[in-house]
Motif scaffolding. Structure first.
Motif, PDB file in Angstrom:
ATOM      1  N   LEU A   1       0.833  -1.211   0.000  1.00 19.16           N
ATOM      2  CA  LEU A   1       0.000   0.000   0.000  1.00 19.16           C
ATOM      3  C   LEU A   1       0.864   1.255   0.000  1.00 19.16           C
ATOM      4  O   LEU A   1       0.584   2.217  -0.713  1.00 19.16           O
TER       5      LEU A   1
ATOM      6  N   LEU B   1      -4.250   3.590   6.391  1.00 14.33           N
ATOM      7  CA  LEU B   1      -4.440   3.184   5.006  1.00 14.33           C
ATOM      8  C   LEU B   1      -5.441   2.040   4.982  1.00 14.33           C
ATOM      9  O   LEU B   1      -5.417   1.158   5.850  1.00 14.33           O
TER      10      LEU B   1
ATOM     11  N   LEU C   1      -7.898  -0.242   1.955  1.00 11.65           N
ATOM     12  CA  LEU C   1      -8.356  -0.407   0.577  1.00 11.65           C
ATOM     13  C   LEU C   1      -9.353  -1.555   0.545  1.00 11.65           C
ATOM     14  O   LEU C   1      -9.035  -2.669   0.951  1.00 11.65           O
TER      15      LEU C   1
ATOM     16  N   SER D   1     -11.096   0.074  -4.589  1.00  6.06           N
ATOM     17  CA  SER D   1     -10.318  -0.586  -5.642  1.00  6.06           C
ATOM     18  C   SER D   1     -10.865  -0.255  -7.026  1.00  6.06           C
ATOM     19  O   SER D   1     -10.101  -0.130  -7.984  1.00  6.06           O
TER      20      SER D   1
ATOM     21  N   ILE E   1      -6.570   4.978  -1.140  1.00  3.67           N
ATOM     22  CA  ILE E   1      -6.119   4.118  -0.034  1.00  3.67           C
ATOM     23  C   ILE E   1      -6.254   4.780   1.335  1.00  3.67           C
ATOM     24  O   ILE E   1      -5.811   4.226   2.323  1.00  3.67           O
TER      25      ILE E   1
END
Lengths: 491, 215
Positions: free
Chosen positions: A7, A64, A66, A71, A125
């Protein structure tokens, strides 16, 4: 552990590219850009593949994060960015050759370009909502000087409007975030981690009034950035004055980042504030955007502004799709983020070639493209049909799915209204490109056939191929990603 | 203690009003500087009551950056005495701006009183004052024709947000405060750059010069 490294790497590479670009010699600017952006692209695809396997990944105590929803946006951002890098290489070489820009301006262009990509990837993210806001604001700060890149009167005007309106919008969005924080103080205590997973865990217990107010402020605030009417007035200016590869990124990628901000807060506030209320807000702004855009599409004489108003229309439709809220419409809206991103990027590449060759953005001043630039002509005609929503392209499938969603929810009037607006927008989007391509130039014999270069054509053909494929058959991983993202939106 | 904070918050609103009706660019920049210094003072007053160290840091940063550095940068960019003293144009008339501004402040106070709110260090009316400051700042941006004034309006609104942040989340850590300070610094760099560009391109910061893009 590997997830955290991945990430970080996704955003560190474009940031590193900006630093290297800053210190490196002018000769290597293009090579550096291609190298770093291709690496960033590979890393982004890797983390998206990882999300497909495990659902969501996070790092650094939720700073962070995701999941499948972000995505989808990351996929569009990274594909558009990497192709825009290749296109920029061809575009800027031509501009240098024609002495429109000086070679020392390359550095400024690429440093800002990499920072812009960095900011957009950071949006996708961000797990902490404060970081999300900062990243969305950073996309404005990095791209505004790029809008002003050519440095004459009109680009300056566009950049100023862009900054003033989107900063005003992000201030409202930040007020919304502060109220959202306050809405969680009841269940989570005075001091808590202001991140997506933590708030999602407490979602049903947030204060309803504060959560609803917060969402509305964020809808207006990030909606300004996403180009929703009536806060869209900066968009046609900024998206038409910037250099073409930047227009492609603004319309194709950046608008989706702002939309992600809205949808993310929607998923967090829907349980407490009532999903129906919030969805009505998105429906109202979405429909208004579509109506305003169609009116301006009809009267447009400048092809870059035409494309910009089409972005307002499509963002409106995406907002409507999520506002409808049933699975069919949600999948349609998410797919439209992808297909619109690709198609609009393709159109700005193709019209960029026109601009380089004819030095005009006025539709009536350009004729006989099919003889002068046959490959670009193919892109223009195919792309115009695709962006207007003709089958068998991907945008058609997405729009069809949203309308079908409206009918499936027995919203007959709304479904018909959307269909009617799309049909009204079809002709003004297709005809100008058709006319520029096939009408005969009066000085017909003199137009020599001369395409610019492979670099200005290939990225656009890749995108045209992609929207054609998605229109006929959605690849399995993309299909999975969209379905998972739709689940995030209904949770 | 609460009294001092309420007085400071009220003075911040008054400074924002002064910005809205300022007649000259120089005066407007001074209003913004005063508003920032008052805000920094408020954070320091809150530190005195609560002993939360980051409030002190925030207060000093606000006074230093927003009260001194940013006004100095903007003053430097618009240097030239004729410009600084020039009367500046409105999109809406002076009395109308005043009445609308008063209306917006009322909206802020009423909105704040309607929101269910967990008081922490500051009381509810301060939230109302803060929302009023944001609305007045944004209104200044919309009502004025000069780029420097539009910028000042946004910066003033940002101060209002910082005040909201102080009311609702004094323990949010340095995150949002940092974001705000950062945004202001970068925002001023970008905007300051644009104002300078405007000077050289259209020889003025009157945004009515920037109206070629239509339709």
């Amino acid at each position: 552990m590997t997830d955290s490294i991945l990430l970080v790497a996704v955003v560190a590479v474009p940031l590193g590219a900006a630093l290297v670009s800053l210190v490196c010699s002018l000769r290597f600017q293009i090579a550096i850009a291609l190298l770093f952006q291709v690496v960033a692209f590979g890393l982004a695809l890797t983390v998206i593949a990882r999300v497909l396997q495990v659902g969501h990944i996070g790092a650094f105590a939720h700073w962070l994060y995701l999941d499948s929803l972000s995505s989808v946006v990351m996929l569009v951002v990274t594909i558009v960015s990497v192709l825009a890098t290749f296109y920029s290489a061809g575009y800027l070489r031509h501009e240098l050759h024609e002495k429109v820009i000086k070679s020392d301006e390359l550095r400024k262009y690429f440093v800002l370009f990499h920072l812009f990509v960095f900011a957009m990837l950071l949006v996708t993210i961000s797990g902490n909502l404060g970081l999300l806001w900062t990243a969305i604001s950073a996309t404005t700060l990095a791209s505004a000087p790029l809008v002003d890149f050519y440095g004459s009167h009109e680009p300056l005007e566009a950049a100023w409007k862009y900054i003033v309106l989107t900063v005003a919008g992000s201030l409202l969005a930040l007020l919304g975030l502060l109220l959202l924080y306050q809405s969680g103080v009841g269940p989570l205590g005075n001091s808590y981690d202001f991140s997506i997973p933590v708030l999602a865990g407490a979602a049903p217990h947030l204060s309803p009034t504060l959560a609803a107010t917060a969402f509305l402020l964020i809808l207006v605030g990030f909606g300004t950035k996403a180009g929703l009417a009536p806060m869209h007035s900066w968009l046609p200016d900024a998206h038409s004055q910037a250099p073409s590869p930047i227009c492609a990124m603004l319309s194709g990628a950046e608008l989706n980042c702002a939309m992600l901000g809205i949808f993310r807060v929607y998923t967090l506030t829907a349980a407490a504030a009532g999903a129906a209320t919030l969805r009505t807000g998105m429906l109202v702004f979405g429909l208004l955007s579509m109506i305003v855009a169609v009116v301006f599409l009809i009267s447009q004489r400048n092809f870059k502004r035409l494309l910009a108003y089409s972005s307002v229309e499509q963002m409106g439709l995406i907002s409507v799709g999520v506002g409808l809220g049933n699975p069919l419409a949600l999948i349609g809206a998410l797919l439209l983020m992808v297909t619109h991103g690709f198609t609009k990027c393709l159109m700005f590449f193709a019209t960029g070639n026109l601009l380089l060759r004819f030095r005009s953005t006025t539709i009536r001043e350009i004729q006989g493209v099919v003889r002068a630039m046959p490959w670009t002509a193919l892109l223009l005609v195919g792309g115009a049909l695709a962006i207007a929503g003709a089958p068998p392209f991907g945008v058609f499938i997405s729009e069809f799915s949203i309308i079908a969603g409206a009918f499936a929810g027995h919203l007959w009037v709304l479904g018909s209204l959307i269909a009617a607006l799309l049909l009204l927008g079809f002709i003004p989007l297709v005809v100008p490109f058709h006319r520029m391509t096939f009408s005969n130039a009066e000085t017909g014999g003199e137009v020599a056939q001369a395409e610019l270069s492979t670099l200005t054509l290939l990225p656009a053909f890749i995108l045209l191929g992609a929207v054609l494929v998605i229109g006929v058959w959605i690849p399995d991983p993309l299909d999975q990603l969209l379905h998972h993202a739709a689940t995030v939106l209904t949770r | 203690m609460a009294l001092a904070e309420a007085v400071l918050a009220t003075l911040i609103l008054i400074a924002t009003f002064a910005l809205l009706i300022a007649r000259q660019v120089r005066g407007a920049i001074n209003c913004y500087a005063a508003q920032s210094i008052l805000l920094g003072g408020l954070a320091i007053a809150m530190f005195a009551g609560s002993r939360l160290p980051h409030l002190l840091v925030l207060g000093l940063l606000t006074i230093g950056i927003k009260g001194i550095v940013i006004p100095a940068v903007v003053r430097y960019q618009v240097r030239g005495s004729s410009y600084q003293r020039r009367e500046i144009a409105y999109y809406v008339g002076f009395p109308t701006a005043l009445i609308l501004g008063a209306g917006l402040s009322l909206v802020g106070l009423v909105a704040a009183s309607r929101l269910p709110f967990h008081p922490y260090l500051l009381s509810e009316p301060v939230l109302g004052l803060a929302i009023a400051v944001i609305l007045l700042g944004l209104f200044t941006t919309m009502a004025r024709r000069d780029a420097v004034l539009q910028l000042a309006g946004l910066l003033a609104a940002e101060n209002g947000l910082l005040l909201v942040g102080l009311v609702v989340s004094p323990e949010l850590g340095l995150l949002i405060e940092f974001a705000l300070v950062l945004d202001v610094v970068i925002g001023v760099a970008v905007m300051g750059f644009l104002i300078a560009r405007m000077h050289e391109t259209v020889a003025s910061t009157d945004t009515s010069e920037l109206s070629r893009l239509r339709g």
